[in-house]
Design a protein around this motif. Sequence first.
Motif, PDB file in Angstrom:
ATOM      1  N   TYR A  69       1.278   5.942  -8.746  1.00 57.09           N
ATOM      2  CA  TYR A  69       2.690   5.609  -8.966  1.00 57.09           C
ATOM      3  C   TYR A  69       3.381   5.292  -7.636  1.00 57.09           C
ATOM      4  O   TYR A  69       4.105   4.296  -7.515  1.00 57.09           O
ATOM      5  CB  TYR A  69       3.417   6.782  -9.627  1.00 57.09           C
ATOM      6  CG  TYR A  69       3.568   6.670 -11.123  1.00 57.09           C
ATOM      7  CD1 TYR A  69       4.116   5.534 -11.704  1.00 57.09           C
ATOM      8  CD2 TYR A  69       3.176   7.711 -11.958  1.00 57.09           C
ATOM      9  CE1 TYR A  69       4.259   5.439 -13.082  1.00 57.09           C
ATOM     10  CE2 TYR A  69       3.303   7.629 -13.327  1.00 57.09           C
ATOM     11  CZ  TYR A  69       3.857   6.492 -13.890  1.00 57.09           C
ATOM     12  OH  TYR A  69       3.989   6.395 -15.250  1.00 57.09           O
ATOM     13  N   VAL A  70       3.170   6.146  -6.655  1.00 58.77           N
ATOM     14  CA  VAL A  70       3.800   5.935  -5.342  1.00 58.77           C
ATOM     15  C   VAL A  70       3.364   4.599  -4.751  1.00 58.77           C
ATOM     16  O   VAL A  70       4.191   3.821  -4.249  1.00 58.77           O
ATOM     17  CB  VAL A  70       3.453   7.098  -4.381  1.00 58.77           C
ATOM     18  CG1 VAL A  70       3.929   6.779  -2.967  1.00 58.77           C
ATOM     19  CG2 VAL A  70       4.089   8.396  -4.869  1.00 58.77           C
ATOM     20  N   ASN A  71       2.073   4.322  -4.804  1.00 57.29           N
ATOM     21  CA  ASN A  71       1.570   3.057  -4.264  1.00 57.29           C
ATOM     22  C   ASN A  71       2.188   1.860  -4.986  1.00 57.29           C
ATOM     23  O   ASN A  71       2.574   0.869  -4.355  1.00 57.29           O
ATOM     24  CB  ASN A  71       0.050   3.002  -4.380  1.00 57.29           C
ATOM     25  CG  ASN A  71      -0.641   4.006  -3.486  1.00 57.29           C
ATOM     26  OD1 ASN A  71      -0.095   4.434  -2.469  1.00 57.29           O
ATOM     27  ND2 ASN A  71      -1.840   4.401  -3.847  1.00 57.29           N
ATOM     28  N   VAL A  74       6.044   1.590  -4.008  1.00 54.48           N
ATOM     29  CA  VAL A  74       6.246   1.108  -2.644  1.00 54.48           C
ATOM     30  C   VAL A  74       5.901  -0.370  -2.532  1.00 54.48           C
ATOM     31  O   VAL A  74       6.686  -1.175  -2.002  1.00 54.48           O
ATOM     32  CB  VAL A  74       5.404   1.942  -1.644  1.00 54.48           C
ATOM     33  CG1 VAL A  74       5.432   1.293  -0.260  1.00 54.48           C
ATOM     34  CG2 VAL A  74       5.934   3.370  -1.571  1.00 54.48           C
ATOM     35  N   THR A  75       4.733  -0.751  -3.033  1.00 53.11           N
ATOM     36  CA  THR A  75       4.313  -2.149  -2.894  1.00 53.11           C
ATOM     37  C   THR A  75       5.178  -3.084  -3.733  1.00 53.11           C
ATOM     38  O   THR A  75       5.521  -4.182  -3.288  1.00 53.11           O
ATOM     39  CB  THR A  75       2.837  -2.315  -3.284  1.00 53.11           C
ATOM     40  OG1 THR A  75       2.626  -1.818  -4.616  1.00 53.11           O
ATOM     41  CG2 THR A  75       1.933  -1.554  -2.321  1.00 53.11           C
ATOM     42  N   SER A  76       5.571  -2.668  -4.922  1.00 50.92           N
ATOM     43  CA  SER A  76       6.388  -3.527  -5.783  1.00 50.92           C
ATOM     44  C   SER A  76       7.781  -3.731  -5.200  1.00 50.92           C
ATOM     45  O   SER A  76       8.309  -4.851  -5.211  1.00 50.92           O
ATOM     46  CB  SER A  76       6.493  -2.937  -7.190  1.00 50.92           C
ATOM     47  OG  SER A  76       5.225  -2.839  -7.793  1.00 50.92           O
ATOM     48  N   GLY A 138      -0.073  -2.890   3.368  1.00 50.87           N
ATOM     49  CA  GLY A 138       0.101  -4.241   3.885  1.00 50.87           C
ATOM     50  C   GLY A 138      -0.857  -5.232   3.253  1.00 50.87           C
ATOM     51  O   GLY A 138      -0.490  -6.370   2.945  1.00 50.87           O
ATOM     52  N   GLY A 139      -2.090  -4.806   3.048  1.00 44.54           N
ATOM     53  CA  GLY A 139      -3.077  -5.678   2.423  1.00 44.54           C
ATOM     54  C   GLY A 139      -2.739  -6.005   0.989  1.00 44.54           C
ATOM     55  O   GLY A 139      -3.045  -7.102   0.497  1.00 44.54           O
ATOM     56  N   ILE A 140      -2.105  -5.062   0.280  1.00 41.14           N
ATOM     57  CA  ILE A 140      -1.690  -5.315  -1.098  1.00 41.14           C
ATOM     58  C   ILE A 140      -0.470  -6.225  -1.133  1.00 41.14           C
ATOM     59  O   ILE A 140      -0.364  -7.125  -1.983  1.00 41.14           O
ATOM     60  CB  ILE A 140      -1.382  -3.984  -1.817  1.00 41.14           C
ATOM     61  CG1 ILE A 140      -2.630  -3.094  -1.865  1.00 41.14           C
ATOM     62  CG2 ILE A 140      -0.855  -4.237  -3.219  1.00 41.14           C
ATOM     63  CD1 ILE A 140      -2.366  -1.698  -2.407  1.00 41.14           C
ATOM     64  N   ILE A 141       0.446  -6.034  -0.192  1.00 42.97           N
ATOM     65  CA  ILE A 141       1.743  -6.710  -0.234  1.00 42.97           C
ATOM     66  C   ILE A 141       1.677  -8.157   0.240  1.00 42.97           C
ATOM     67  O   ILE A 141       2.182  -9.067  -0.443  1.00 42.97           O
ATOM     68  CB  ILE A 141       2.768  -5.919   0.611  1.00 42.97           C
ATOM     69  CG1 ILE A 141       3.051  -4.559  -0.020  1.00 42.97           C
ATOM     70  CG2 ILE A 141       4.060  -6.710   0.785  1.00 42.97           C
ATOM     71  CD1 ILE A 141       3.809  -3.614   0.872  1.00 42.97           C
ATOM     72  N   ILE A 198      12.113  -9.678 -12.434  1.00 39.04           N
ATOM     73  CA  ILE A 198      10.889 -10.378 -12.830  1.00 39.04           C
ATOM     74  C   ILE A 198       9.820 -10.253 -11.748  1.00 39.04           C
ATOM     75  O   ILE A 198       8.641 -10.031 -12.031  1.00 39.04           O
ATOM     76  CB  ILE A 198      11.207 -11.849 -13.131  1.00 39.04           C
ATOM     77  CG1 ILE A 198      12.097 -11.943 -14.371  1.00 39.04           C
ATOM     78  CG2 ILE A 198       9.927 -12.654 -13.338  1.00 39.04           C
ATOM     79  CD1 ILE A 198      12.647 -13.322 -14.627  1.00 39.04           C
ATOM     80  N   THR A 199      10.240 -10.396 -10.479  1.00 41.52           N
ATOM     81  CA  THR A 199       9.284 -10.265  -9.375  1.00 41.52           C
ATOM     82  C   THR A 199       8.716  -8.852  -9.317  1.00 41.52           C
ATOM     83  O   THR A 199       7.507  -8.658  -9.085  1.00 41.52           O
ATOM     84  CB  THR A 199       9.965 -10.603  -8.035  1.00 41.52           C
ATOM     85  OG1 THR A 199      10.495 -11.930  -8.099  1.00 41.52           O
ATOM     86  CG2 THR A 199       8.981 -10.525  -6.891  1.00 41.52           C
ATOM     87  N   TYR A 200       9.572  -7.858  -9.531  1.00 39.06           N
ATOM     88  CA  TYR A 200       9.116  -6.460  -9.514  1.00 39.06           C
ATOM     89  C   TYR A 200       8.091  -6.219 -10.622  1.00 39.06           C
ATOM     90  O   TYR A 200       7.051  -5.583 -10.391  1.00 39.06           O
ATOM     91  CB  TYR A 200      10.310  -5.526  -9.689  1.00 39.06           C
ATOM     92  CG  TYR A 200       9.942  -4.063  -9.637  1.00 39.06           C
ATOM     93  CD1 TYR A 200       9.877  -3.395  -8.417  1.00 39.06           C
ATOM     94  CD2 TYR A 200       9.646  -3.349 -10.795  1.00 39.06           C
ATOM     95  CE1 TYR A 200       9.526  -2.050  -8.359  1.00 39.06           C
ATOM     96  CE2 TYR A 200       9.302  -2.018 -10.743  1.00 39.06           C
ATOM     97  CZ  TYR A 200       9.244  -1.368  -9.526  1.00 39.06           C
ATOM     98  OH  TYR A 200       8.896  -0.048  -9.480  1.00 39.06           O
ATOM     99  N   ILE A 201       8.364  -6.743 -11.817  1.00 39.97           N
ATOM    100  CA  ILE A 201       7.431  -6.555 -12.929  1.00 39.97           C
ATOM    101  C   ILE A 201       6.098  -7.237 -12.630  1.00 39.97           C
ATOM    102  O   ILE A 201       5.018  -6.684 -12.893  1.00 39.97           O
ATOM    103  CB  ILE A 201       8.050  -7.101 -14.236  1.00 39.97           C
ATOM    104  CG1 ILE A 201       9.234  -6.225 -14.648  1.00 39.97           C
ATOM    105  CG2 ILE A 201       7.013  -7.150 -15.351  1.00 39.97           C
ATOM    106  CD1 ILE A 201      10.002  -6.753 -15.846  1.00 39.97           C
ATOM    107  N   MET A 202       6.157  -8.452 -12.061  1.00 35.88           N
ATOM    108  CA  MET A 202       4.926  -9.157 -11.706  1.00 35.88           C
ATOM    109  C   MET A 202       4.123  -8.373 -10.672  1.00 35.88           C
ATOM    110  O   MET A 202       2.898  -8.260 -10.771  1.00 35.88           O
ATOM    111  CB  MET A 202       5.269 -10.547 -11.167  1.00 35.88           C
ATOM    112  CG  MET A 202       5.790 -11.517 -12.205  1.00 35.88           C
ATOM    113  SD  MET A 202       6.335 -13.086 -11.471  1.00 35.88           S
ATOM    114  CE  MET A 202       4.821 -13.609 -10.660  1.00 35.88           C
ATOM    115  N   ALA A 203       4.818  -7.821  -9.668  1.00 33.74           N
ATOM    116  CA  ALA A 203       4.127  -7.053  -8.628  1.00 33.74           C
ATOM    117  C   ALA A 203       3.546  -5.764  -9.199  1.00 33.74           C
ATOM    118  O   ALA A 203       2.430  -5.352  -8.832  1.00 33.74           O
ATOM    119  CB  ALA A 203       5.092  -6.746  -7.485  1.00 33.74           C
TER     120      ALA A 203
END
Length: 274
Positions: A69-71, A74-76, A138-141, A198-203
């Motif tokens: 959840y935390v990951n 943070v990334t989203s 960083g690699g995820i984002i 929408i961007t948050y949901i996609m991420a």
Amino acid sequence: MQRKSIGNILLLVLTLCVACMWAFPIYWAVITSVKPEQEVVSKTTFIPDVFNFSAYYFALFETKLATWYVNSIVTSIAVTVVVILISVMCAYALSQIVFAGRKLLYGIILASFMVPSQALVVSQFVLMHRFGLINSWGGIILPQLIIPVVVIVYKQFFDSVPKELREAAKLDGCGDVQILFRLYLPLNWGITTALAIITYIMAWNAFLWPFLVTSSEEMMTVTVGITQVGDAFGVKYARDMAVAILAAMPVAVAYLLFQKRVTQALMLSSGIKG
């Protein structure tokens, strides 16, 4: 009048049927998650004989769901903030500032729709490996920061803003950064809200790239982490459903809370306003 009433009733019935068809898989997932495992595999029931919440206990306390959840959060959030910031500045420059190569740059952005994201994963993985960003936020984002449609939506809105507003702000001594963030951006908070959600949901829902770039359970997002929930004695359907429901719940709640705002913003961006 009578024909109109009959038509409205038929339309209502059709809408209810479609809504039930859409909602049934969600209902089935929830019901399965609160059944004892032996009941799930032995018979089909629409209402459990016994409500058993052990699957949720397992998901919450015997997996790394909190870490996932935390990951994901943070990334989203990072992807959403950076995408909106980059896109709004890029769209403003393409719309309001005259510079050499502007049309070419916009053409490249439009052409990027022709390249599927899956075709880039190998080069992106090699790049992240060279940067030492495998198994990191960083690699995820980073590979998720380019979303051309956000730039295009912002540019279309900025194109519709009267030029006189920018000229008047220029006469008052404002620079382009001030004009963007103090004048143009406040005019389209609805669109910004919609694009951010929408961007948050996609991420949050992204699976392929986080799956490729993370191998440690401590760095996995929710969508990847739930694939690691298993059992030595085979599939546990109640557990899998419970984990999946908990993983999807934050996005579902966020969408329900902001549904009206998203609908209004999408109508505004398409030129439909009541």
